[in-house]
Design a protein around this motif. Sequence first.
Motif, PDB file in Angstrom:
ATOM      1  N   SER A   9       0.833  -1.210   0.000  1.00  0.00           N
ATOM      2  CA  SER A   9       0.000   0.000   0.000  1.00  0.00           C
ATOM      3  C   SER A   9       0.865   1.257   0.000  1.00  0.00           C
ATOM      4  N   TYR A  10       1.973   1.226   0.773  1.00  0.00           N
ATOM      5  CA  TYR A  10       2.882   2.377   0.779  1.00  0.00           C
ATOM      6  C   TYR A  10       3.585   2.528  -0.569  1.00  0.00           C
ATOM      7  N   LEU A  11       3.986   1.407  -1.150  1.00  0.00           N
ATOM      8  CA  LEU A  11       4.650   1.482  -2.451  1.00  0.00           C
ATOM      9  C   LEU A  11       3.698   2.017  -3.517  1.00  0.00           C
ATOM     10  N   MET A  12       2.446   1.614  -3.469  1.00  0.00           N
ATOM     11  CA  MET A  12       1.472   2.103  -4.440  1.00  0.00           C
ATOM     12  C   MET A  12       1.273   3.608  -4.324  1.00  0.00           C
ATOM     13  N   SER A  13       1.336   4.112  -3.091  1.00  0.00           N
ATOM     14  CA  SER A  13       1.146   5.551  -2.882  1.00  0.00           C
ATOM     15  C   SER A  13       2.447   6.335  -3.065  1.00  0.00           C
ATOM     16  N   GLY A  14       3.537   5.634  -3.382  1.00  0.00           N
ATOM     17  CA  GLY A  14       4.808   6.305  -3.640  1.00  0.00           C
ATOM     18  C   GLY A  14       5.628   6.615  -2.407  1.00  0.00           C
ATOM     19  N   ASN A  15       5.250   6.051  -1.271  1.00  0.00           N
ATOM     20  CA  ASN A  15       5.952   6.338  -0.018  1.00  0.00           C
ATOM     21  C   ASN A  15       6.918   5.194   0.290  1.00  0.00           C
ATOM     22  N   GLN A  16       8.045   5.177  -0.401  1.00  0.00           N
ATOM     23  CA  GLN A  16       9.013   4.105  -0.220  1.00  0.00           C
ATOM     24  C   GLN A  16       9.647   4.125   1.173  1.00  0.00           C
ATOM     25  N   ALA A  17       9.845   5.308   1.718  1.00  0.00           N
ATOM     26  CA  ALA A  17      10.462   5.412   3.044  1.00  0.00           C
ATOM     27  C   ALA A  17       9.600   4.726   4.093  1.00  0.00           C
ATOM     28  N   ALA A  18       8.281   4.914   4.008  1.00  0.00           N
ATOM     29  CA  ALA A  18       7.381   4.275   4.963  1.00  0.00           C
ATOM     30  C   ALA A  18       7.388   2.758   4.780  1.00  0.00           C
ATOM     31  N   ALA A  19       7.464   2.297   3.521  1.00  0.00           N
ATOM     32  CA  ALA A  19       7.519   0.868   3.255  1.00  0.00           C
ATOM     33  C   ALA A  19       8.768   0.255   3.888  1.00  0.00           C
ATOM     34  N   VAL A  20       9.892   0.931   3.771  1.00  0.00           N
ATOM     35  CA  VAL A  20      11.141   0.433   4.357  1.00  0.00           C
ATOM     36  C   VAL A  20      11.044   0.414   5.881  1.00  0.00           C
ATOM     37  N   ARG A  21      10.436   1.439   6.466  1.00  0.00           N
ATOM     38  CA  ARG A  21      10.274   1.469   7.928  1.00  0.00           C
ATOM     39  C   ARG A  21       9.448   0.269   8.402  1.00  0.00           C
ATOM     40  N   VAL A  22       8.379  -0.034   7.689  1.00  0.00           N
ATOM     41  CA  VAL A  22       7.547  -1.184   8.057  1.00  0.00           C
ATOM     42  C   VAL A  22       8.383  -2.456   8.018  1.00  0.00           C
ATOM     43  N   TYR A  23       9.152  -2.630   6.952  1.00  0.00           N
ATOM     44  CA  TYR A  23       9.979  -3.836   6.817  1.00  0.00           C
ATOM     45  C   TYR A  23      11.002  -3.927   7.954  1.00  0.00           C
ATOM     46  N   ARG A  24      11.660  -2.818   8.231  1.00  0.00           N
ATOM     47  CA  ARG A  24      12.693  -2.832   9.275  1.00  0.00           C
ATOM     48  C   ARG A  24      12.092  -3.181  10.638  1.00  0.00           C
ATOM     49  N   THR A  25      10.981  -2.543  10.965  1.00  0.00           N
ATOM     50  CA  THR A  25      10.331  -2.800  12.253  1.00  0.00           C
ATOM     51  C   THR A  25       9.916  -4.261  12.367  1.00  0.00           C
ATOM     52  N   TYR A  26       9.325  -4.760  11.304  1.00  0.00           N
ATOM     53  CA  TYR A  26       8.876  -6.153  11.297  1.00  0.00           C
ATOM     54  C   TYR A  26      10.052  -7.109  11.398  1.00  0.00           C
ATOM     55  N   SER A  27      11.115  -6.841  10.656  1.00  0.00           N
ATOM     56  CA  SER A  27      12.292  -7.702  10.668  1.00  0.00           C
ATOM     57  C   SER A  27      12.910  -7.769  12.060  1.00  0.00           C
ATOM     58  N   ARG A  28      13.011  -6.616  12.727  1.00  0.00           N
ATOM     59  CA  ARG A  28      13.580  -6.594  14.080  1.00  0.00           C
ATOM     60  C   ARG A  28      12.712  -7.396  15.038  1.00  0.00           C
ATOM     61  N   ARG A  29      11.400  -7.242  14.920  1.00  0.00           N
ATOM     62  CA  ARG A  29      10.521  -7.956  15.843  1.00  0.00           C
ATOM     63  C   ARG A  29      10.567  -9.460  15.600  1.00  0.00           C
ATOM     64  N   LEU A  30      10.589  -9.873  14.332  1.00  0.00           N
ATOM     65  CA  LEU A  30      10.705 -11.301  14.034  1.00  0.00           C
ATOM     66  C   LEU A  30      11.981 -11.881  14.633  1.00  0.00           C
ATOM     67  N   GLY A  31      13.080 -11.156  14.456  1.00  0.00           N
ATOM     68  CA  GLY A  31      14.350 -11.636  14.985  1.00  0.00           C
ATOM     69  C   GLY A  31      14.347 -11.713  16.502  1.00  0.00           C
ATOM     70  N   ARG A  32      13.787 -10.687  17.137  1.00  0.00           N
ATOM     71  CA  ARG A  32      13.772 -10.630  18.604  1.00  0.00           C
ATOM     72  C   ARG A  32      12.862 -11.691  19.214  1.00  0.00           C
ATOM     73  N   GLU A  33      11.674 -11.879  18.643  1.00  0.00           N
ATOM     74  CA  GLU A  33      10.683 -12.754  19.263  1.00  0.00           C
ATOM     75  C   GLU A  33      10.720 -14.192  18.763  1.00  0.00           C
ATOM     76  N   LEU A  34      11.094 -14.393  17.493  1.00  0.00           N
ATOM     77  CA  LEU A  34      11.049 -15.739  16.932  1.00  0.00           C
ATOM     78  C   LEU A  34      12.404 -16.222  16.419  1.00  0.00           C
ATOM     79  N   GLY A  35      13.372 -15.307  16.302  1.00  0.00           N
ATOM     80  CA  GLY A  35      14.670 -15.706  15.802  1.00  0.00           C
ATOM     81  C   GLY A  35      14.668 -16.079  14.333  1.00  0.00           C
ATOM     82  N   ILE A  36      13.795 -15.486  13.539  1.00  0.00           N
ATOM     83  CA  ILE A  36      13.724 -15.772  12.106  1.00  0.00           C
ATOM     84  C   ILE A  36      13.732 -14.474  11.318  1.00  0.00           C
ATOM     85  N   ARG A  37      13.840 -14.594  10.012  1.00  0.00           N
ATOM     86  CA  ARG A  37      13.841 -13.444   9.117  1.00  0.00           C
ATOM     87  C   ARG A  37      12.524 -13.387   8.350  1.00  0.00           C
ATOM     88  N   PRO A  38      12.188 -12.230   7.771  1.00  0.00           N
ATOM     89  CA  PRO A  38      11.027 -12.169   6.887  1.00  0.00           C
ATOM     90  C   PRO A  38      11.193 -13.134   5.716  1.00  0.00           C
TER      91      PRO A  38
END
Length: 248
Positions: free
Chosen positions: A196-225
């Motif tokens: 949805s962010y990429l469609m609206s042209g907001n690449q920075a927000a898309a990257v923030r979502v990915y980074r936040t999610y990646s950190r949480r996956l690593g912290r809580e489950l020890g896996i990557r996206p």
Amino acid sequence: MSGRCSSTCRLQLLGCFAIRVDEVPVDLGGREEKVLALLALRGPQRRSVLAGTLWPDTTEERALSSLRAAVMRLRRTCPGLVDAGRCRISLGAQVASDTAELLGRLDEVDRLGDGPWASTSETLSALGGPELLTGWYDDWVLEERDTLQHRQLRALESLAEVALMTGRAQLAGALAERAIVIEPLMDSAQELLIRSYLMSGNQAAAVRVYRTYSRRLGRELGIRPSPALTELIGSTGFVPRPGPPVRV
């Protein structure tokens, strides 16, 4: 409160349990609350099944005795809250519940898919609202909560997919965010939000979502996206850093 239960008798099961009759809150005991909640969620029940579900750790005789006491109090509090026959008990016909309304909306999604009603704030709030019976941990509640959340997630993601296909990035993002509140560690919901962010042209927000999610996956489950999600964010030019090893 006593007297006949009117058509304005409303049962709240999403979030904290509450019941109002003619807009007046009614206080009930724990046994009575559980009887009403289970009947609202599962429909009419045989007495033995209802008692066994609510009081599984006692004898059938004691469970049936607890059920009889709860039904008697409900009848005294407000005749019409329950219809109690010799063998079966059901919720009174005049009682409305928020879960019945939510299930109606979910049925609309299954039957009709996208539509003008899907983008209303009321629908968005309903599909991503509070969890069922917050603070209740009975086995039957956990089962019903899990079933309901899966239906909510399926509906939110389905509507978000349609919104993306029809160019409604903002609506898709709102739907995806509600899905993430229900299940934060699910790749598919995160992907919808990123798209949805990429469609609206907001690449920075898309990257923030990915980074936040990646950190949480690593912290809580020890896996990557997933590779698919990593490839999607790679279309922005962002190169994810190597994460923790994937657990097997």
